[in-house]
Design a protein around this motif. Structure first.
Motif, short mmCIF file in Angstrom:
data_model
loop_
_atom_site.label_atom_id
_atom_site.label_comp_id
_atom_site.label_asym_id
_atom_site.label_seq_id
_atom_site.Cartn_x
_atom_site.Cartn_y
_atom_site.Cartn_z
N THR A 4 11.91 5.46 6.06
CA THR A 4 11.32 6.03 4.84
C THR A 4 10.03 6.76 5.15
O THR A 4 9.78 7.87 4.63
CB THR A 4 11.07 4.91 3.81
N VAL A 5 9.20 6.16 5.97
CA VAL A 5 7.94 6.81 6.36
C VAL A 5 8.22 8.12 7.06
O VAL A 5 7.56 9.14 6.80
CB VAL A 5 7.12 5.86 7.27
N LEU A 47 0.44 13.54 5.84
CA LEU A 47 0.75 12.24 5.23
C LEU A 47 0.00 11.14 5.97
O LEU A 47 -0.04 11.11 7.21
CB LEU A 47 2.25 11.96 5.29
N THR A 48 -0.60 10.24 5.21
CA THR A 48 -1.28 9.10 5.79
C THR A 48 -0.94 7.85 4.98
O THR A 48 -0.17 7.90 4.03
CB THR A 48 -2.80 9.33 5.85
N GLY A 49 -1.52 6.74 5.36
CA GLY A 49 -1.25 5.46 4.72
C GLY A 49 -1.31 4.34 5.73
O GLY A 49 -1.26 4.59 6.95
N ASN A 50 -1.44 3.13 5.25
CA ASN A 50 -1.53 1.98 6.18
C ASN A 50 -0.33 1.91 7.10
O ASN A 50 -0.45 1.59 8.28
CB ASN A 50 -1.64 0.68 5.38
N ALA A 51 0.87 2.20 6.57
CA ALA A 51 2.08 2.10 7.39
C ALA A 51 2.03 3.07 8.56
O ALA A 51 2.38 2.73 9.69
CB ALA A 51 3.31 2.36 6.54
N LEU A 52 1.57 4.30 8.32
CA LEU A 52 1.49 5.30 9.38
C LEU A 52 0.38 4.99 10.36
O LEU A 52 0.57 5.08 11.58
CB LEU A 52 1.27 6.68 8.76
N ALA A 83 -11.38 6.20 1.38
CA ALA A 83 -10.10 5.60 1.79
C ALA A 83 -9.42 4.82 0.67
O ALA A 83 -8.34 4.26 0.88
CB ALA A 83 -10.33 4.66 2.99
N ALA A 84 -10.01 4.77 -0.52
CA ALA A 84 -9.45 3.97 -1.61
C ALA A 84 -8.00 4.30 -1.96
O ALA A 84 -7.23 3.40 -2.30
CB ALA A 84 -10.34 4.07 -2.84
N PRO A 85 -7.56 5.59 -1.88
CA PRO A 85 -6.15 5.88 -2.22
C PRO A 85 -5.15 5.14 -1.32
O PRO A 85 -4.00 4.95 -1.73
CB PRO A 85 -6.05 7.39 -2.03
N LEU A 86 -5.57 4.72 -0.13
CA LEU A 86 -4.66 4.02 0.77
C LEU A 86 -4.43 2.58 0.34
O LEU A 86 -3.44 1.95 0.77
CB LEU A 86 -5.20 4.04 2.21
N ALA A 87 -5.30 2.03 -0.47
CA ALA A 87 -5.12 0.68 -1.02
C ALA A 87 -5.70 0.65 -2.43
O ALA A 87 -6.70 -0.02 -2.70
CB ALA A 87 -5.79 -0.37 -0.13
N PRO A 138 0.83 -1.21 0.00
CA PRO A 138 0.00 0.00 0.00
C PRO A 138 0.87 1.26 0.00
O PRO A 138 1.91 1.30 0.64
CB PRO A 138 -0.80 -0.12 1.31
N PRO A 139 0.46 2.31 -0.71
CA PRO A 139 1.27 3.52 -0.83
C PRO A 139 1.12 4.46 0.37
O PRO A 139 0.30 4.23 1.26
CB PRO A 139 0.71 4.17 -2.09
#
Length: 730
Positions: free
Chosen positions: A166-167, A186-191, A439-443, A83-84
């Motif tokens: 990297t995050v 900044l957001t994303g599954n990793a964060l 939330a689609a941009p996260l996956a 995921p980005p």
């Protein structure tokens, strides 16, 4: 010094063989003790080495999405199943993303992110002019960043994750930027995952030690003497010896790192269970007046027999994972079956030596009498017998209700909104959701297509029902005649609606030349289809082999059939608990301080099935073996139920509590994946011990009467069982 010959107890061929083995062990105590000491010391050495030799790959090769994702990573060195990161900005009122100054700021943001994460694949409205990156009102926009594969690693069964450094660099670049004068988040599954509550915790060694302390407390209560240390000693031997075997296994095949957790925690429970059964039977035989060595031999021929059959069925339950087409699940099955086998070996060879040398001394001073528990369990059994129909209906109703809840289980990865998180990552996700982007941009769905058809592919896929937009960026998004098209669904791709849209996208892609669907959610869907498509085969194999083993153990075809049916009911009820807790959020806030996932981790139910089926078979064998023994003595089913429950009720409850503590300690790891697994395992053990074994087993055995013990003559010959005269119900 040679031991005095002891006549074996009046049991079957297996029991007599175990009695003979025990006599040999007692005659060679020093040899056996030294052998286990050497293995244990080697096991501690192997335990220190095994982690470095384990594999951390959780993917499923050869699925359509995995192949697509691998091709994307191979050509573009980014994306695929990872995921980005997403940089989000909400512009001030009156300002839209189409303003030239805002577009310039977005291009500058892309450059800042590219410097922070070299080699990343980045796109936004600034560089593409595509409305896919802007909300309908034009005020909320985002940039998507796929980091290079060099900074991506496996983060457990949920998938790949971006490394923390990297995050952090990307988050700092976003925090320093301004777009249209507005803050960038900044957001994303990793964060979101890294900031979720409870995401840090002790290592598996600490969890095992925590479970060990809990187990010791239970054992002290059970034995009320220094004898409580003996089962724990057996676990201390079994676990490192198993890890030594796992280390050796890594030379032959890939073994997943999760096996270390499972061997440590499952091993603690199983090893103690087996030792507990033998030690309690040994104590019982001594109280009947047998000498120490006679009591050991009799315990081995009776309780040891139950341990042997139980360990075999647990191993089979785990070995059945071999039929699953997923390497990491197969490795967990191979590694996991080693612990019951090692625990059986320890219980049948080392434990008799310990009981022969220090057993009487350890049990000499008791804090209290322990026979009161037997009277209580006998009284409970009589109560259940008197109300056996009501007990059967009540227990079955609870399990069936949970099975119904399991019918609605949604297998997959958690929805973005369930990942928790605080500060900027959570605020950015909320901005996307409030703007209508979602939330689609996260996956996102990553589509691999010929470069010269990228724009056409994007247009075709944008028209699919459930798709909000599709983008075909240029630059780093095209290489070697191929392009990646980013498709954004209206719903989170990990939701039920989002997965339905991916199915529709696959149908549409099938009509386009050389176009395939990838992304993390598509990979999850393929995982579910492959694993649970093979599940009926796994279920059939387990049921057939278990039936044959138990038919021989119990000399009946009714008891094995009933045992398998109850075990399956128990497992599916456990799935119902997992559905209620993690999909619908019943108790997640109270227990873990997080919201519901909206789904159950796709890999968790099949692992829970293998372990709970095996562990519940443990308890089934413990109880029914004793009931069979008492029936052979008395010829009365009801009396067999009462005596069997009196002799094993405390054992099963204590064993279940110990295993429950082992699984509960797993939840303290803070890792979301382990919390999901721990919830299923802990709930399954409690349901099985309290509802199935304490209520349904005595009620149904009493209800069926002499039909419990029925074995047709043909079955007796096939299983090579000796002919017996049927007992008459008293």
């Amino acid at each position: 010094m040679p031991t005095t010959p002891i006549s074996p107890p009046p049991i079957d061929r297996t029991g007599r063989w175990l009695a003979s083995l025990t006599q040999w062990v007692l005659a060679h105590k020093r040899l056996v003790a030294v052998a286990w000491l050497v293995l244990t010391l080697a096991g501690f050495y192997g335990s220190a080495k095994v982690t470095g030799a384990l594999d951390e790959n959780f993917t499923m090769p050869n699925s359509a999405s995995t192949v697509t994702n691998e091709r994307i990573v191979s050509r573009f060195d980014s994306g695929g199943g990872t995921p980005p990161l997403v940089a989000v900005v909400t512009l001030p009122p009156g300002t839209t993303a189409s303003a030239p100054a805002v577009r310039a700021d977005l291009r500058a943001l892309e450059q800042d992110l590219a410097r922070a994460v070299p080699g990343a694949r980045i796109a936004s409205f600034g560089s593409t002019s595509e409305p896919a990156y802007v909300s309908d009102d034009g005020r909320t926009t985002f940039a998507v960043l796929h980091p290079p594969s060099s900074v991506v690693g496996d983060n457990g069964p949920s998938g790949s994750e971006i490394d923390e450094e990297t995050v952090a660099r990307a988050a700092q670049a976003a925090a320093d930027a301004r777009v249209g004068g507005a803050e960038v988040r900044l957001t994303g599954n990793a964060l979101l995952t890294s900031e979720a509550a409870g995401e840090s915790g002790p290592a598996f060694l600490s969890e095992t030690l925590l479970a060990g302390v809990g187990a010791l407390i239970v054992l002290v209560f059970v034995f009320a003497s220094a004898l409580a240390l003996v089962p724990l000693l057996m676990a201390i031997v079994s676990i490192p010896v198993t890890l030594l075997a796992v280390w050796g296994l890594t030379a032959l095949t890939e073994v997943n790192i999760v096996v270390v957790f499972l061997v440590s925690l499952i091993g603690l429970g199983v090893a103690i269970d087996y030792a507990l059964l033998v030690v309690m039977r040994w104590r019982e035989e001594r109280e009947r007046g047998l000498s120490n060595e006679q009591a050991i031999v009799h315990a081995a021929g009776t309780a040891g027999r139950a341990v042997l059959f139980s360990g075999t069925t647990v191993a089979i339950g785990l070995l059945a994972a071999l039929v699953l087409p997923v390497p990491f699940l197969r490795s967990m099955g191979i590694g996991g079956l080693l612990i019951p086998l090692a625990s059986v070996a320890v219980a049948l060879t080392l434990l008799p030596v310990v009981l022969a040398t220090v057993g009487p001394f350890a049990d000499a001073r008791r804090l209290r009498r322990t026979d009161r528990a037997e009277r209580h369990w006998a009284a409970w059994a009589r109560l259940v017998i008197r109300h056996r129909i009501a007990a059967t209906l009540a227990g079955a109703a609870l399990l069936v209700a949970l099975c119904v809840a399991a019918q609605g289980i949604l297998l997959g990865s958690p929805e973005a909104r369930s990942l928790g998180g605080t500060g900027a990552p959570k605020a950015a996700l909320q901005q996307l959701e409030r703007s209508g982007i979602g939330a689609a941009p996260l996956a996102p769905v990553e589509v691999l297509t010929p470069a010269d058809r990228a724009a056409d592919t994007a247009a075709r896929l944008a028209a699919v029902d459930g798709v909000r937009a599709a983008s075909a960026p240029e630059g780093a998004w095209r290489a070697d005649g191929q392009a990646v098209v980013e498709v954004l669904t209206r719903s989170d791709t990990n939701s039920q609606a989002g997965r339905a849209t991916i199915g529709a996208l696959r149908d549409a892609a099938a009509t386009l030349p050389a176009t395939t669907i990838g992304g993390s959610t598509a990979q999850t869907i393929d995982f579910v289809d492959a694993v649970y498509g093979s599940f009926p085969l796994m279920l059939a194999l387990i049921s057939i082999v278990t039936f044959v083993l138990l038919a021989r153990a119990f000399r009946s075809i009714v008891l094995p059939a009933k045992a398998i049916a109850m075990n399956l009911l128990s497992v599916f009820a456990t799935w119902g608990v997992m559905t209620l807790v993690w999909q619908h959020g019943v108790g997640t806030e109270l227990l873990f301080g997080v919201g519901p996932d909206g789904a159950v981790q796709a890999w968790a139910p099949v692992i829970v099935f293998a372990f709970i089926y095996g562990l519940s078979m443990d308890y089934e064998v413990f109880i029914l073996a004793r009931m069979r023994e008492e029936y052979d003595r008395t010829g009365s089913t009801d009396e067999a139920v009462v005596r069997g429950m009196a002799g094993t009720g405390r054992l099963v409850t204590s064993a279940a509590l110990i295993v429950f503590l082992a699984f509960a300690s797993m939840a303290t790891a803070g890792d979301r994946d382990l919390q999901v697994l721990a919830t299923g395992l802990a709930a399954g053990v409690l349901l099985d011990a309290l509802v199935v074994r304490s209520l349904l087993v005595p009620a149904t055995v009493s209800w069926l009467g002499r039909w419990n013990w029925w074995m047709p003559e043909r079955g007796r010959r096939l299983l090579r069982l000796p002919a017996v005269t049927p007992a008459t119900e008293s």
